[in-house]
Design a protein around this motif. Structure first.
Motif, PDB file in Angstrom:
ATOM      1  N   LEU A 267      22.484 -64.435  23.011  1.00  0.00           N
ATOM      2  CA  LEU A 267      23.807 -64.069  22.510  1.00  0.00           C
ATOM      3  C   LEU A 267      24.074 -62.576  22.592  1.00  0.00           C
ATOM      4  O   LEU A 267      25.219 -62.139  22.488  1.00  0.00           O
ATOM      5  CB  LEU A 267      23.957 -64.562  21.068  1.00  0.00           C
ATOM      6  N   ALA A 268      23.009 -61.794  22.801  1.00  0.00           N
ATOM      7  CA  ALA A 268      23.197 -60.341  22.896  1.00  0.00           C
ATOM      8  C   ALA A 268      23.957 -59.971  24.159  1.00  0.00           C
ATOM      9  O   ALA A 268      24.637 -58.952  24.217  1.00  0.00           O
ATOM     10  CB  ALA A 268      21.845 -59.628  22.866  1.00  0.00           C
ATOM     11  N   SER A 269      23.845 -60.799  25.185  1.00  0.00           N
ATOM     12  CA  SER A 269      24.581 -60.540  26.426  1.00  0.00           C
ATOM     13  C   SER A 269      24.938 -61.865  27.076  1.00  0.00           C
ATOM     14  O   SER A 269      24.091 -62.524  27.670  1.00  0.00           O
ATOM     15  CB  SER A 269      23.754 -59.683  27.388  1.00  0.00           C
TER      16      SER A 269
ATOM     17  N   GLN B 203      24.296 -66.341  30.958  1.00  0.00           N
ATOM     18  CA  GLN B 203      24.865 -67.239  31.967  1.00  0.00           C
ATOM     19  C   GLN B 203      24.109 -67.157  33.284  1.00  0.00           C
ATOM     20  O   GLN B 203      23.857 -68.173  33.930  1.00  0.00           O
ATOM     21  CB  GLN B 203      26.342 -66.898  32.182  1.00  0.00           C
ATOM     22  N   LEU B 204      23.774 -65.928  33.668  1.00  0.00           N
ATOM     23  CA  LEU B 204      23.063 -65.761  34.948  1.00  0.00           C
ATOM     24  C   LEU B 204      21.676 -66.408  34.909  1.00  0.00           C
ATOM     25  O   LEU B 204      21.236 -67.031  35.862  1.00  0.00           O
ATOM     26  CB  LEU B 204      22.930 -64.268  35.266  1.00  0.00           C
TER      27      LEU B 204
ATOM     28  N   GLN C  98      26.586 -72.259  20.295  1.00  0.00           N
ATOM     29  CA  GLN C  98      26.898 -70.962  19.697  1.00  0.00           C
ATOM     30  C   GLN C  98      27.560 -70.043  20.716  1.00  0.00           C
ATOM     31  O   GLN C  98      28.575 -69.399  20.424  1.00  0.00           O
ATOM     32  CB  GLN C  98      25.600 -70.312  19.175  1.00  0.00           C
ATOM     33  N   ALA C  99      27.001 -69.988  21.924  1.00  0.00           N
ATOM     34  CA  ALA C  99      27.520 -69.090  22.957  1.00  0.00           C
ATOM     35  C   ALA C  99      28.929 -69.500  23.376  1.00  0.00           C
ATOM     36  O   ALA C  99      29.793 -68.655  23.604  1.00  0.00           O
ATOM     37  CB  ALA C  99      26.591 -69.078  24.173  1.00  0.00           C
ATOM     38  N   ALA C 100      29.170 -70.796  23.453  1.00  0.00           N
ATOM     39  CA  ALA C 100      30.449 -71.267  23.980  1.00  0.00           C
ATOM     40  C   ALA C 100      31.567 -71.178  22.935  1.00  0.00           C
ATOM     41  O   ALA C 100      32.713 -70.881  23.270  1.00  0.00           O
ATOM     42  CB  ALA C 100      30.311 -72.695  24.484  1.00  0.00           C
ATOM     43  N   ASN C 101      31.220 -71.454  21.672  1.00  0.00           N
ATOM     44  CA  ASN C 101      32.286 -71.631  20.684  1.00  0.00           C
ATOM     45  C   ASN C 101      32.404 -70.522  19.652  1.00  0.00           C
ATOM     46  O   ASN C 101      33.429 -70.431  18.975  1.00  0.00           O
ATOM     47  CB  ASN C 101      32.060 -72.954  19.939  1.00  0.00           C
TER      48      ASN C 101
END
Lengths: 193, 193
Positions: free
Chosen positions: B101-103, B108-109, B164-167
DNA sequence: GTCTATAGACGGATAGAC
DNA sequence: GTCTATCCGTCTATAGAC
């Protein structure tokens, strides 16, 4: 409300184009979806598509809504009420997984940000929200009402599906863990009432 | 092996370019990453990048490897051996989530097929495999050795992080469920020895 | 309603001067 | 090593003939 012959024919062609779009996405991947290819798959040239859709975004939007409509139909086939909670939970998750893995591009379009820069229109998005509300209601029928419980179960289910889709789309390495996950989850929620 | 001054300088510039690439990806999204923008961010024009990298794929490859190197460093800070199993499991998952979540572009990569058509080179991929092997070994230290157990825990963790990352990339709605998930998972694995 | 032709934008890569 | 200029390909979208 009389739907004229011309209107019917137009609607049929629109669906033909959508079907072609799904086929192209299946062959080349969602990101490589190009109007030229969709048109070719339906026996047209790209500009002709503009007679039926306002542009590429409109086609993606229709595909998105189409996907959620298909999911609604698919999940209607799952009868929750005759099953014990653990079996019902597993049945729902398995049905979801079946649907997602049956078409990877459809799964990506509906559930993942696979198309950089694109997002569904508010109207199309509303269709998905409606479905998810219904899904939450189904969980409530099983006894899952706490928001944290819902979040946790959604995360577990989507995690299993995502792993399956990414690493083994035709197998069942993660899929077969669903019943176990359901039992585990239910045991936990019941120990904290 | 004497690293000449020129070699050092070249390596420094390469890292400057990578840092610029991460910055551009953070601003515009991974998919919008363009050589022109990376070059501008480092005070160059696009063709000059070819002095340091073979092309865009080489830059993505270096970013990918860079990400996994960063993750290795980050996870080295987690001391598992002083904790009880449930706490150790939660600590590992929490550290992973923090890193992801920090980047978001880095996440994603490294973990998602966010770049249609791109995949890491075998060499870069090997770096990620090495890390994952180490992670499996860490789980074994806690007592998680059954392949099905490992798969289930990976799915749960990645599911929570993905949600968490998406929403809610800056919140903790799913993150705070990690300890509970760890306890739930450990209870289940121990009841089936 | 479908077509050809083409505009217009974007982005990776290369040639060659300096 | 860096630049300018340019090529090349891809794609969406539009104009206008038929």
């Amino acid at each position: 409300m009389s739907t004229s012959l011309a209107q019917r024919r137009r609607e049929r062609t629109r669906q033909d184009i959508l079907d072609a779009a799904w086929a192209v996405a299946g062959d080349d991947g969602l990101a490589a979806l190009a109007l030229r290819d969709i048109a070719a798959a339906v026996g047209m040239r790209a500009p002709s598509l503009y007679t039926y859709f306002d542009g590429k975004d409109a086609i993606l939007d229709a595909m998105f809504a189409d996907g959620w409509r298909q999911l609604s139909e698919h999940m209607d086939g799952v009868d929750v009420h005759t099953l014990a909670p653990a079996d019902a939970l597993a049945a729902i998750a398995t049905a979801m997984a079946e649907f997602c893995l049956a078409s990877l591009p459809r799964y990506q379009l509906m559930f993942t940000p696979a198309l950089p820069g694109w997002e569904p229109s508010p109207e199309a998005y509303a269709v998905s929200v409606q479905f998810l509300d219904d899904a939450v209601a189904s969980l409530a029928d099983i006894g899952i009402t706490d928001p944290g419980d819902v979040d946790l179960w959604v995360a577990i289910t989507s995690g299993l599906i995502a792993q399956q889709a990414a690493n083994d789309p035709t197998g069942d390495r993660w899929l077969r863990l669903v019943p176990r996950a359901a039992a585990m989850f239910l045991t936990e929620t019941r120990s904290h009432p």
